[in-house]
Design an enzyme around this catalytic site. Structure first.
Site, PDB file in Angstrom:
ATOM      1  N   TYR A  63       1.234  16.406  25.797  1.00 23.35           N
ATOM      2  CA  TYR A  63       1.514  17.840  25.614  1.00 23.35           C
ATOM      3  C   TYR A  63       2.811  17.995  24.829  1.00 23.35           C
ATOM      4  O   TYR A  63       3.810  17.339  25.146  1.00 23.35           O
ATOM      5  CB  TYR A  63       1.655  18.545  26.975  1.00 23.35           C
ATOM      6  CG  TYR A  63       0.323  18.674  27.681  1.00 23.35           C
ATOM      7  CD1 TYR A  63      -0.513  19.758  27.420  1.00 23.35           C
ATOM      8  CD2 TYR A  63      -0.110  17.709  28.576  1.00 23.35           C
ATOM      9  CE1 TYR A  63      -1.750  19.867  28.045  1.00 23.35           C
ATOM     10  CE2 TYR A  63      -1.346  17.814  29.202  1.00 23.35           C
ATOM     11  CZ  TYR A  63      -2.164  18.899  28.927  1.00 23.35           C
ATOM     12  OH  TYR A  63      -3.397  18.997  29.539  1.00 23.35           O
ATOM     13  N   SER A  64       2.781  18.863  23.812  1.00 26.93           N
ATOM     14  CA  SER A  64       4.000  19.151  23.057  1.00 26.93           C
ATOM     15  C   SER A  64       4.991  19.840  23.981  1.00 26.93           C
ATOM     16  O   SER A  64       4.619  20.722  24.754  1.00 26.93           O
ATOM     17  CB  SER A  64       3.684  20.090  21.886  1.00 26.93           C
ATOM     18  OG  SER A  64       2.757  19.496  21.017  1.00 26.93           O
ATOM     19  N   CYS A 247       1.228  22.954  13.902  1.00 26.82           N
ATOM     20  CA  CYS A 247       0.872  22.481  15.244  1.00 26.82           C
ATOM     21  C   CYS A 247      -0.221  23.374  15.837  1.00 26.82           C
ATOM     22  O   CYS A 247      -0.146  24.605  15.739  1.00 26.82           O
ATOM     23  CB  CYS A 247       2.101  22.474  16.155  1.00 26.82           C
ATOM     24  SG  CYS A 247       1.793  21.633  17.724  1.00 26.82           S
ATOM     25  N   GLU A 287       1.161  18.061  13.630  1.00 29.19           N
ATOM     26  CA  GLU A 287       0.780  17.561  14.954  1.00 29.19           C
ATOM     27  C   GLU A 287      -0.373  18.420  15.446  1.00 29.19           C
ATOM     28  O   GLU A 287      -0.175  19.570  15.838  1.00 29.19           O
ATOM     29  CB  GLU A 287       1.962  17.656  15.915  1.00 29.19           C
ATOM     30  CG  GLU A 287       1.656  17.013  17.258  1.00 29.19           C
ATOM     31  CD  GLU A 287       2.916  16.742  18.044  1.00 29.19           C
ATOM     32  OE1 GLU A 287       3.503  15.666  17.822  1.00 29.19           O
ATOM     33  OE2 GLU A 287       3.313  17.611  18.835  1.00 29.19           O
ATOM     34  N   TYR A 289      -4.329  18.483  17.629  1.00 25.30           N
ATOM     35  CA  TYR A 289      -5.009  17.768  18.740  1.00 25.30           C
ATOM     36  C   TYR A 289      -6.428  18.294  18.915  1.00 25.30           C
ATOM     37  O   TYR A 289      -6.782  19.320  18.359  1.00 25.30           O
ATOM     38  CB  TYR A 289      -4.203  17.939  20.029  1.00 25.30           C
ATOM     39  CG  TYR A 289      -3.576  19.305  20.208  1.00 25.30           C
ATOM     40  CD1 TYR A 289      -4.300  20.370  20.733  1.00 25.30           C
ATOM     41  CD2 TYR A 289      -2.252  19.552  19.807  1.00 25.30           C
ATOM     42  CE1 TYR A 289      -3.729  21.624  20.873  1.00 25.30           C
ATOM     43  CE2 TYR A 289      -1.676  20.798  19.941  1.00 25.30           C
ATOM     44  CZ  TYR A 289      -2.419  21.830  20.478  1.00 25.30           C
ATOM     45  OH  TYR A 289      -1.858  23.073  20.608  1.00 25.30           O
TER      46      TYR A 289
END
Length: 289
Positions: A63-64, A247, A287, A289
């Site tokens: 998790y960021s 992100c 980044e 996901y």
């Protein structure tokens, strides 16, 4: 991870309106002694229990981090996460199928104060802020992809540190969410815009897809349309050395790259060459996901 550390949940709160789709929680954890991180890194969470398919312990999820190195309590001992509860809706019944829910996100979104969480890390070098305090920072996020940028913006505009006082660049945030009720941390960002060192130093554009329309085909407004509408400024800032960060869900990148290629060619810019220059100069950070 062989030897995970243990963090303690201090609290969590739903940070989107009741009428916004899904559930997103802001979760604050107390870190074990001696664990430190910087803005833009990620934390590994190891949910309890075993994987029903393999019988092995659940795999860690990254998790960021959504806070600065000092944490929301400013004591250097906490870390904050912005977590969307992963739920699967059965297309036939329209009901949530609990057998397919995200193990880790549901564990975190249901965690009670004082409960223990196995963690590892922090990890990540891709999303760090530039060292030069006069570098422009462009942040493009969808949904919980806002997490690292909340850390950036608290560092640049809220905390009483040398970093904030020295910051002479411009920060530009583009955040995409489905509805106004789904805007994340808007009150904080509003406050930051009043807290800047230089007027206009923090620029924010929201792309609220279900409520706004783009000026190209009149369809829903997404972050790539905001980029296209501001292409002149974006390319000027990049040419002047700005760092750009992306992100969010990985599905955000193909339409963004397509848009950048299109607006670049309209300006006579060779996009593949420009992109490789940006990467080489450490101006391009992704980044997803």
């Amino acid at each position: 991870p062989q030897n995970p550390a243990t963090a303690t949940v201090l609290g969590r709160v739903r940070i989107i309106a009741e009428d916004a789709p899904g559930d997103i929680q802001h979760i604050v954890l107390k870190l074990p002694e001696g664990m430190h991180y910087v803005e833009g890194q990620s934390l590994s969470i190891i949910p309890p229990g075993t994987d029903s398919k393999t019988g092995r312990p659940n795999k860690p999820r990254l998790y960021s981090i959504a806070s600065t190195r000092y944490g929301d309590l400013l004591d250097g001992n906490t870390i904050s996460l912005c977590v969307r509860r992963a739920e699967y809706y059965d297309p036939e019944t329209g009901q949530i199928d609990s057998s397919k829910k995200g193990v880790c996100s549901n564990f975190l979104c249901d965690a009670l104060p004082n409960s223990q969480v196995n963690i590892a890390g922090p990890v990540g070098k891709t999303m760090l802020l530039p060292e030069d305090p006069n570098t422009d920072v462009i942040m493009i996020a969808t949904g919980t992809g806002i997490a690292p940028f909340r850390g950036f913006l608290h560092r640049l505009f809220m905390e009483n540190t040398v970093k904030r006082h020295m910051y002479g660049g411009t920060a530009w945030l583009v955040l995409g969410v489905p509805t106004t009720g789904g805007l994340l941390y808007k009150d904080e960002f509003d406050c930051m815009q009043k807290n800047v060192n230089i007027p206009g130093q923090l620029k924010i554009d929201y792309a609220i897809s279900r409520e706004m329309h783009n000026s190209f085909d009149g369809g829903k407004l997404y972050v790539q349309h905001v980029i296209a509408q501001n292409a002149e400024e974006l390319f000027r800032r990049l040419d002047e050395g700005a760092n750009v960060y992306f992100c969010g869900l990985k599905g955000m990148m193909p339409p963004i790259l397509e848009t950048l290629e299109k607006v670049a060619s309209e300006r006579g810019v060779d996009w593949p060459k420009k992109l490789s220059e940006l990467k080489k100069n450490h101006q391009w950070h992704v980044e997803v996901y």
